[in-house]
Every structure is written in C-alpha cells, then in structure tokens.
Design an enzyme around this catalytic site. Sequence first.
Site, PDB file in Angstrom:
ATOM      1  CB  SER A   1      11.482  -7.401 -18.832  1.00 23.37           C
ATOM      2  OG  SER A   1      11.426  -6.033 -18.500  1.00 23.37           O
TER       3      SER A   1
ATOM      4  CB  CYS B   1       9.017  -1.290  -7.475  1.00 25.20           C
ATOM      5  SG  CYS B   1       7.534  -2.250  -7.801  1.00 25.20           S
TER       6      CYS B   1
ATOM      7  N   GLY C   1      10.756  -5.534 -13.906  1.00 28.14           N
ATOM      8  CA  GLY C   1      11.623  -6.395 -14.694  1.00 28.14           C
ATOM      9  C   GLY C   1      12.980  -5.759 -14.922  1.00 28.14           C
TER      10      GLY C   1
ATOM     11  N   GLY D   1      15.057  -6.076 -17.392  1.00 32.10           N
ATOM     12  CA  GLY D   1      15.332  -5.612 -18.754  1.00 32.10           C
ATOM     13  C   GLY D   1      14.916  -4.183 -19.008  1.00 32.10           C
TER      14      GLY D   1
ATOM     15  CE1 TYR E   1      14.942   6.984 -15.510  1.00 36.70           C
ATOM     16  CE2 TYR E   1      13.316   6.751 -13.762  1.00 36.70           C
ATOM     17  CZ  TYR E   1      14.407   6.265 -14.458  1.00 36.70           C
ATOM     18  OH  TYR E   1      14.957   5.058 -14.103  1.00 36.70           O
TER      19      TYR E   1
ATOM     20  CG  ASN F   1      13.099   3.318 -16.700  1.00 33.14           C
ATOM     21  OD1 ASN F   1      12.962   3.007 -17.883  1.00 33.14           O
ATOM     22  ND2 ASN F   1      14.026   2.785 -15.937  1.00 33.14           N
ATOM     23  CE1 TYR F   2       9.677   6.410 -11.964  1.00 35.15           C
ATOM     24  CE2 TYR F   2      10.147   8.737 -11.600  1.00 35.15           C
ATOM     25  CZ  TYR F   2      10.189   7.421 -11.167  1.00 35.15           C
ATOM     26  OH  TYR F   2      10.746   7.122  -9.952  1.00 35.15           O
TER      27      TYR F   2
END
Length: 528
Positions: free
Chosen positions: A109, A174, A178, A180, A469, A471-472
Amino acid sequence: MAMSISVILSLLLTLLVSFSSVTSDSVDDSFLQCISSHSQNHSKPISEFVLAKNTSAYSSVFQSSVRNLRFLNTSTTKPEFIITPFNESHIQAAIVCAKAYDMQIRIRSGGHDYEGLSYVSEEKFVLIDLVNLRSISIDIEKESAWVESGATLGEFYYKIAEKSNVYGFPAGSCPTVGVGGHISGGGFGTIFRKYGLAADTVIDAKIVDVNGRILDRKSMGEDLFWAIRGGGGASFGVIFSWKVRLVQIPPSVTVFKVAKTLEQGASKLLQKWQRIGDKLPEDLFLHAATEVVNASSNNNKTIRVSFDSLYLGEAGKLVPVMQDNFPELGLKLENCTEMSWIQSVLYFAGFSTSESSELLLNRTAQSKGFFKAKSDYVKEPISETGFEGLYKKLLEAETSGLILTPYGGKMSQIQDSETPFPHRRGNIYKIQYMVTWDKEEETEQHLRWMRSLYSYMAPYVSKSPRAAYLNYRDLDLGRNKNGNTSFAQASVWGLKYFKNNFKRLVKVKTETDPSNFFRNEQSIPVFS
C-alpha cells in the site's frame, strides 16, 4: 564430419534456453489471459494494470515505493507481474490466477515495510500494488470516513482538513505511509494517548479473501474483523478499504521542542521524563528523540535529546501543566507555537508550518536510504547506568537514533485482547531504534551494530516475551520457512508482536486460509 562435444553442448544449451523462454512466455500469456477472463470490469485494458517484467513501466512502478534501499539491489527477487488494480475485480482476478499458476502474492500500500515483505519474496510471486485504490470519502456529520488502502496518511489527513478544521485521525506522522499496512499493524501517532491507535477506530472493512470473495464486517464475521485490526492484514487477504471513526480536535493545538545535549543535562531530563511521560494528561504527547551531534569532531561528539510535544489545546493551558509535572524542562510560553491540527501534521512530518498542506499529497518519500530498525517496550524506568552504556553505544554509530514514545492515557484503558495489538497497560514507553547508511557495502557492519545495541538493551526492557511492534517489522526476531512453519516455531516471533493474542490469530488464520496461501516470512501460520 562429426561435431565436437563442445558444439553439441552449445546446441543443447541453446535449445534449452529457447525452450525455457517459450515456456516462460506461454505461462506469462496464460496468466495474462487468466487475469483478463476473471476481471469483471473491462473499462481498463489489461496493459494499464498488469505489468510484466518486459514492459517499460515495470521498473519505475516497482521502485516507486521501495523505501529501504537494502531491498533494491540486483539480487532481490522481483515479482513476475505487478498488478495495480483499479477495482476489486482486479484483486479477485489476481488471487484466482496467482493460485492457479502457483505464485505467491505480496500486497503493497505504501512500501514502508521495514523488511520489504510487501514487495520482496524468496518465492515466485505477484505484487499487488494498491496505488490506484486510494479514494477517500469523508462524512463529517457521522464522524466517519471510508478510505481505500492505497491512500497515504498524508492524503487522508489532507482530505479531512479540507472538510473540517476540528476533526482528525489518530495515525502516524510520516505522510507517505500507506493507510492499509499502517492500520492493519496497529498504527500510532501524536494523538494516540487521547484516542488510541488507528486500528482502534475501525468500524468496517472490505477484504478479498483466499477464495476471491469480497467480504465486509458482517460477511467476514467478528473473528476475522478482529484479526485484521492489528494482526497484519496480509496474512488474511487483500484489505482494500477501511471505514474509520474520525476524532474531534480543538481548532488550536500547541507544539514545542526543547533540545539539550548530555553536557547540558539531557540525561537528568530523560530520567525525569521516564517517570512522568506516561502519566501526563492524555491531551499531552511528549516524546523524546536522540541523535548524535558534532560528529565531525571526535573530541566534541555527543548525544542530543529532543523533547517534542503536541498538546490538544492552547499554549496558555499547556505551560502550567508542564511547570507542574516537568519543571526541570524550563518550558516558557515563548517556546510554544499554536497552530491548526493539519499544521501540526506538517510540523511532525518535518515541513514548515507556513507551507501549503498540499505537500501532504506528495506520495514520494522525502528521503530514501539504507536502514535497519528494531523496537522495544519499557515497563520500568531504565537506570542512569543503563542509559550511560546506551549513550556509549549510540556514539559508535553516528547515524543512529532512538525515538521514545510515551504510553498511558487511552492506551492503558483498552484491554490487551480488544484487538491483536497487545501493548497497552503496563508499558511506560516504546523505543524505536534506527540506524541509516549510504552505501550498500556498509550494510553488514550496521546490521551487526544494531544487533549489538539490541543485545545490550535486553536487561532494561520487557521480558517473557521481549515485546516488539509489528509495524517496525524485524526479521531478526525469527522467520517462517517456505510457508510451513509450525505454531511452535512461529511463536518465537509471534509472541513478541502479539503476546497472548497470537494463538487466537493462528486460529482465525486456520479457519479463513487453511492452505496458508497468504504467507510471508512473518505471516500468521496455520495449525498443522
């Protein structure tokens, strides 16, 4: 005259290469025919949304949202096709045909996946790039919005501000991320202590599942709906649209930044911040970030700590709060700047607040480079001795930095099991570690340094599991092997991201995608 062995071998090799090329071309043609026959909406010619490796636009589209240059080298396995759907039938066709021709799928995304898993694979694969699915429909009266997964956070913020200056959305700073991937992994930002994560705002979603069906919340069921709000959407299907709640924001918010070096007392300030950052009023977000400064002079090289804040209110109310809770920082009214919420988005994205918010519509990342990141959660303040060792480690890598994000507020009021994202009550802050570099040959050196830093921090952060996390993304935590990883093997990394929610995620995965078609190096496995 008899042919020499070398001539015969040369002819055989030529025949094999020719056969391979013909076979490859016929498979490509068959795949394209499959996509065409399964796409319900024929308003777009197939050449506009399916790119084979030999097409002129292939490379530029592939590179367009590669954020980490570690995954742009020549040895990276590229997708057989890039599909940029204009509607859901194109996604359905991609899934049906990838299954038919035994190809994996990767879903992109925004391209900010820290380990490149949204566009890189060790297996033969098709890339579904959602760049053309980015429509945004905002309903201020109902305080909600439908946003397609290919939209960026910057585009979404801009559209909200177009409609109202007193509504916002609790997501990252940031703007080229994206929507999604961000929402499906949790998604935090400068107002999450007041409103929770982006995933906490989701009230509906649309997904194409492994069978090519289009499902919404009602038809997918509450288990799958639970799983995609923080469990990583790419394990379960292609989520192409989200319905989210918008949140009310005051017409004026306040920001400030106070930066001190170690020589100016930064370490003492950080010690105090650790003890109060998560206990401040939920309207107040105050994070700390480190950087190495004066790196050109070895004698003067030091660490600078910046305390950056967003307050949901006016400066006149913020200063007394800071004086009561953190007088050591010495905040004064003249350190504060009042602005609209959308200007604060520009501010935390690194832009001037006097610039047009149209900057948020630029999908091109401000900078690309080589980097490696990791994350930790902190439950007890780190000792001064612990930090002294940390500063020494940071000074070894001049392009390193940390971001310390305070928890508390709304995050302590939501149950760990409410969504797959489990890092709620009990965490005082989260750490993101980052190191960047400019040349590919420096990669191994910096990866070793990052792993050394992570090892050093083990005594000071969460344990059993040492949490991280999603997303990291960090493949050092463990990875699936060829899609056949067992629950026990995947638990090595899965418990770090999801804690006690991991088992439920595996159960949902087993029920919704029993063949484990949607998989990557850290996708949710199935029970075998």
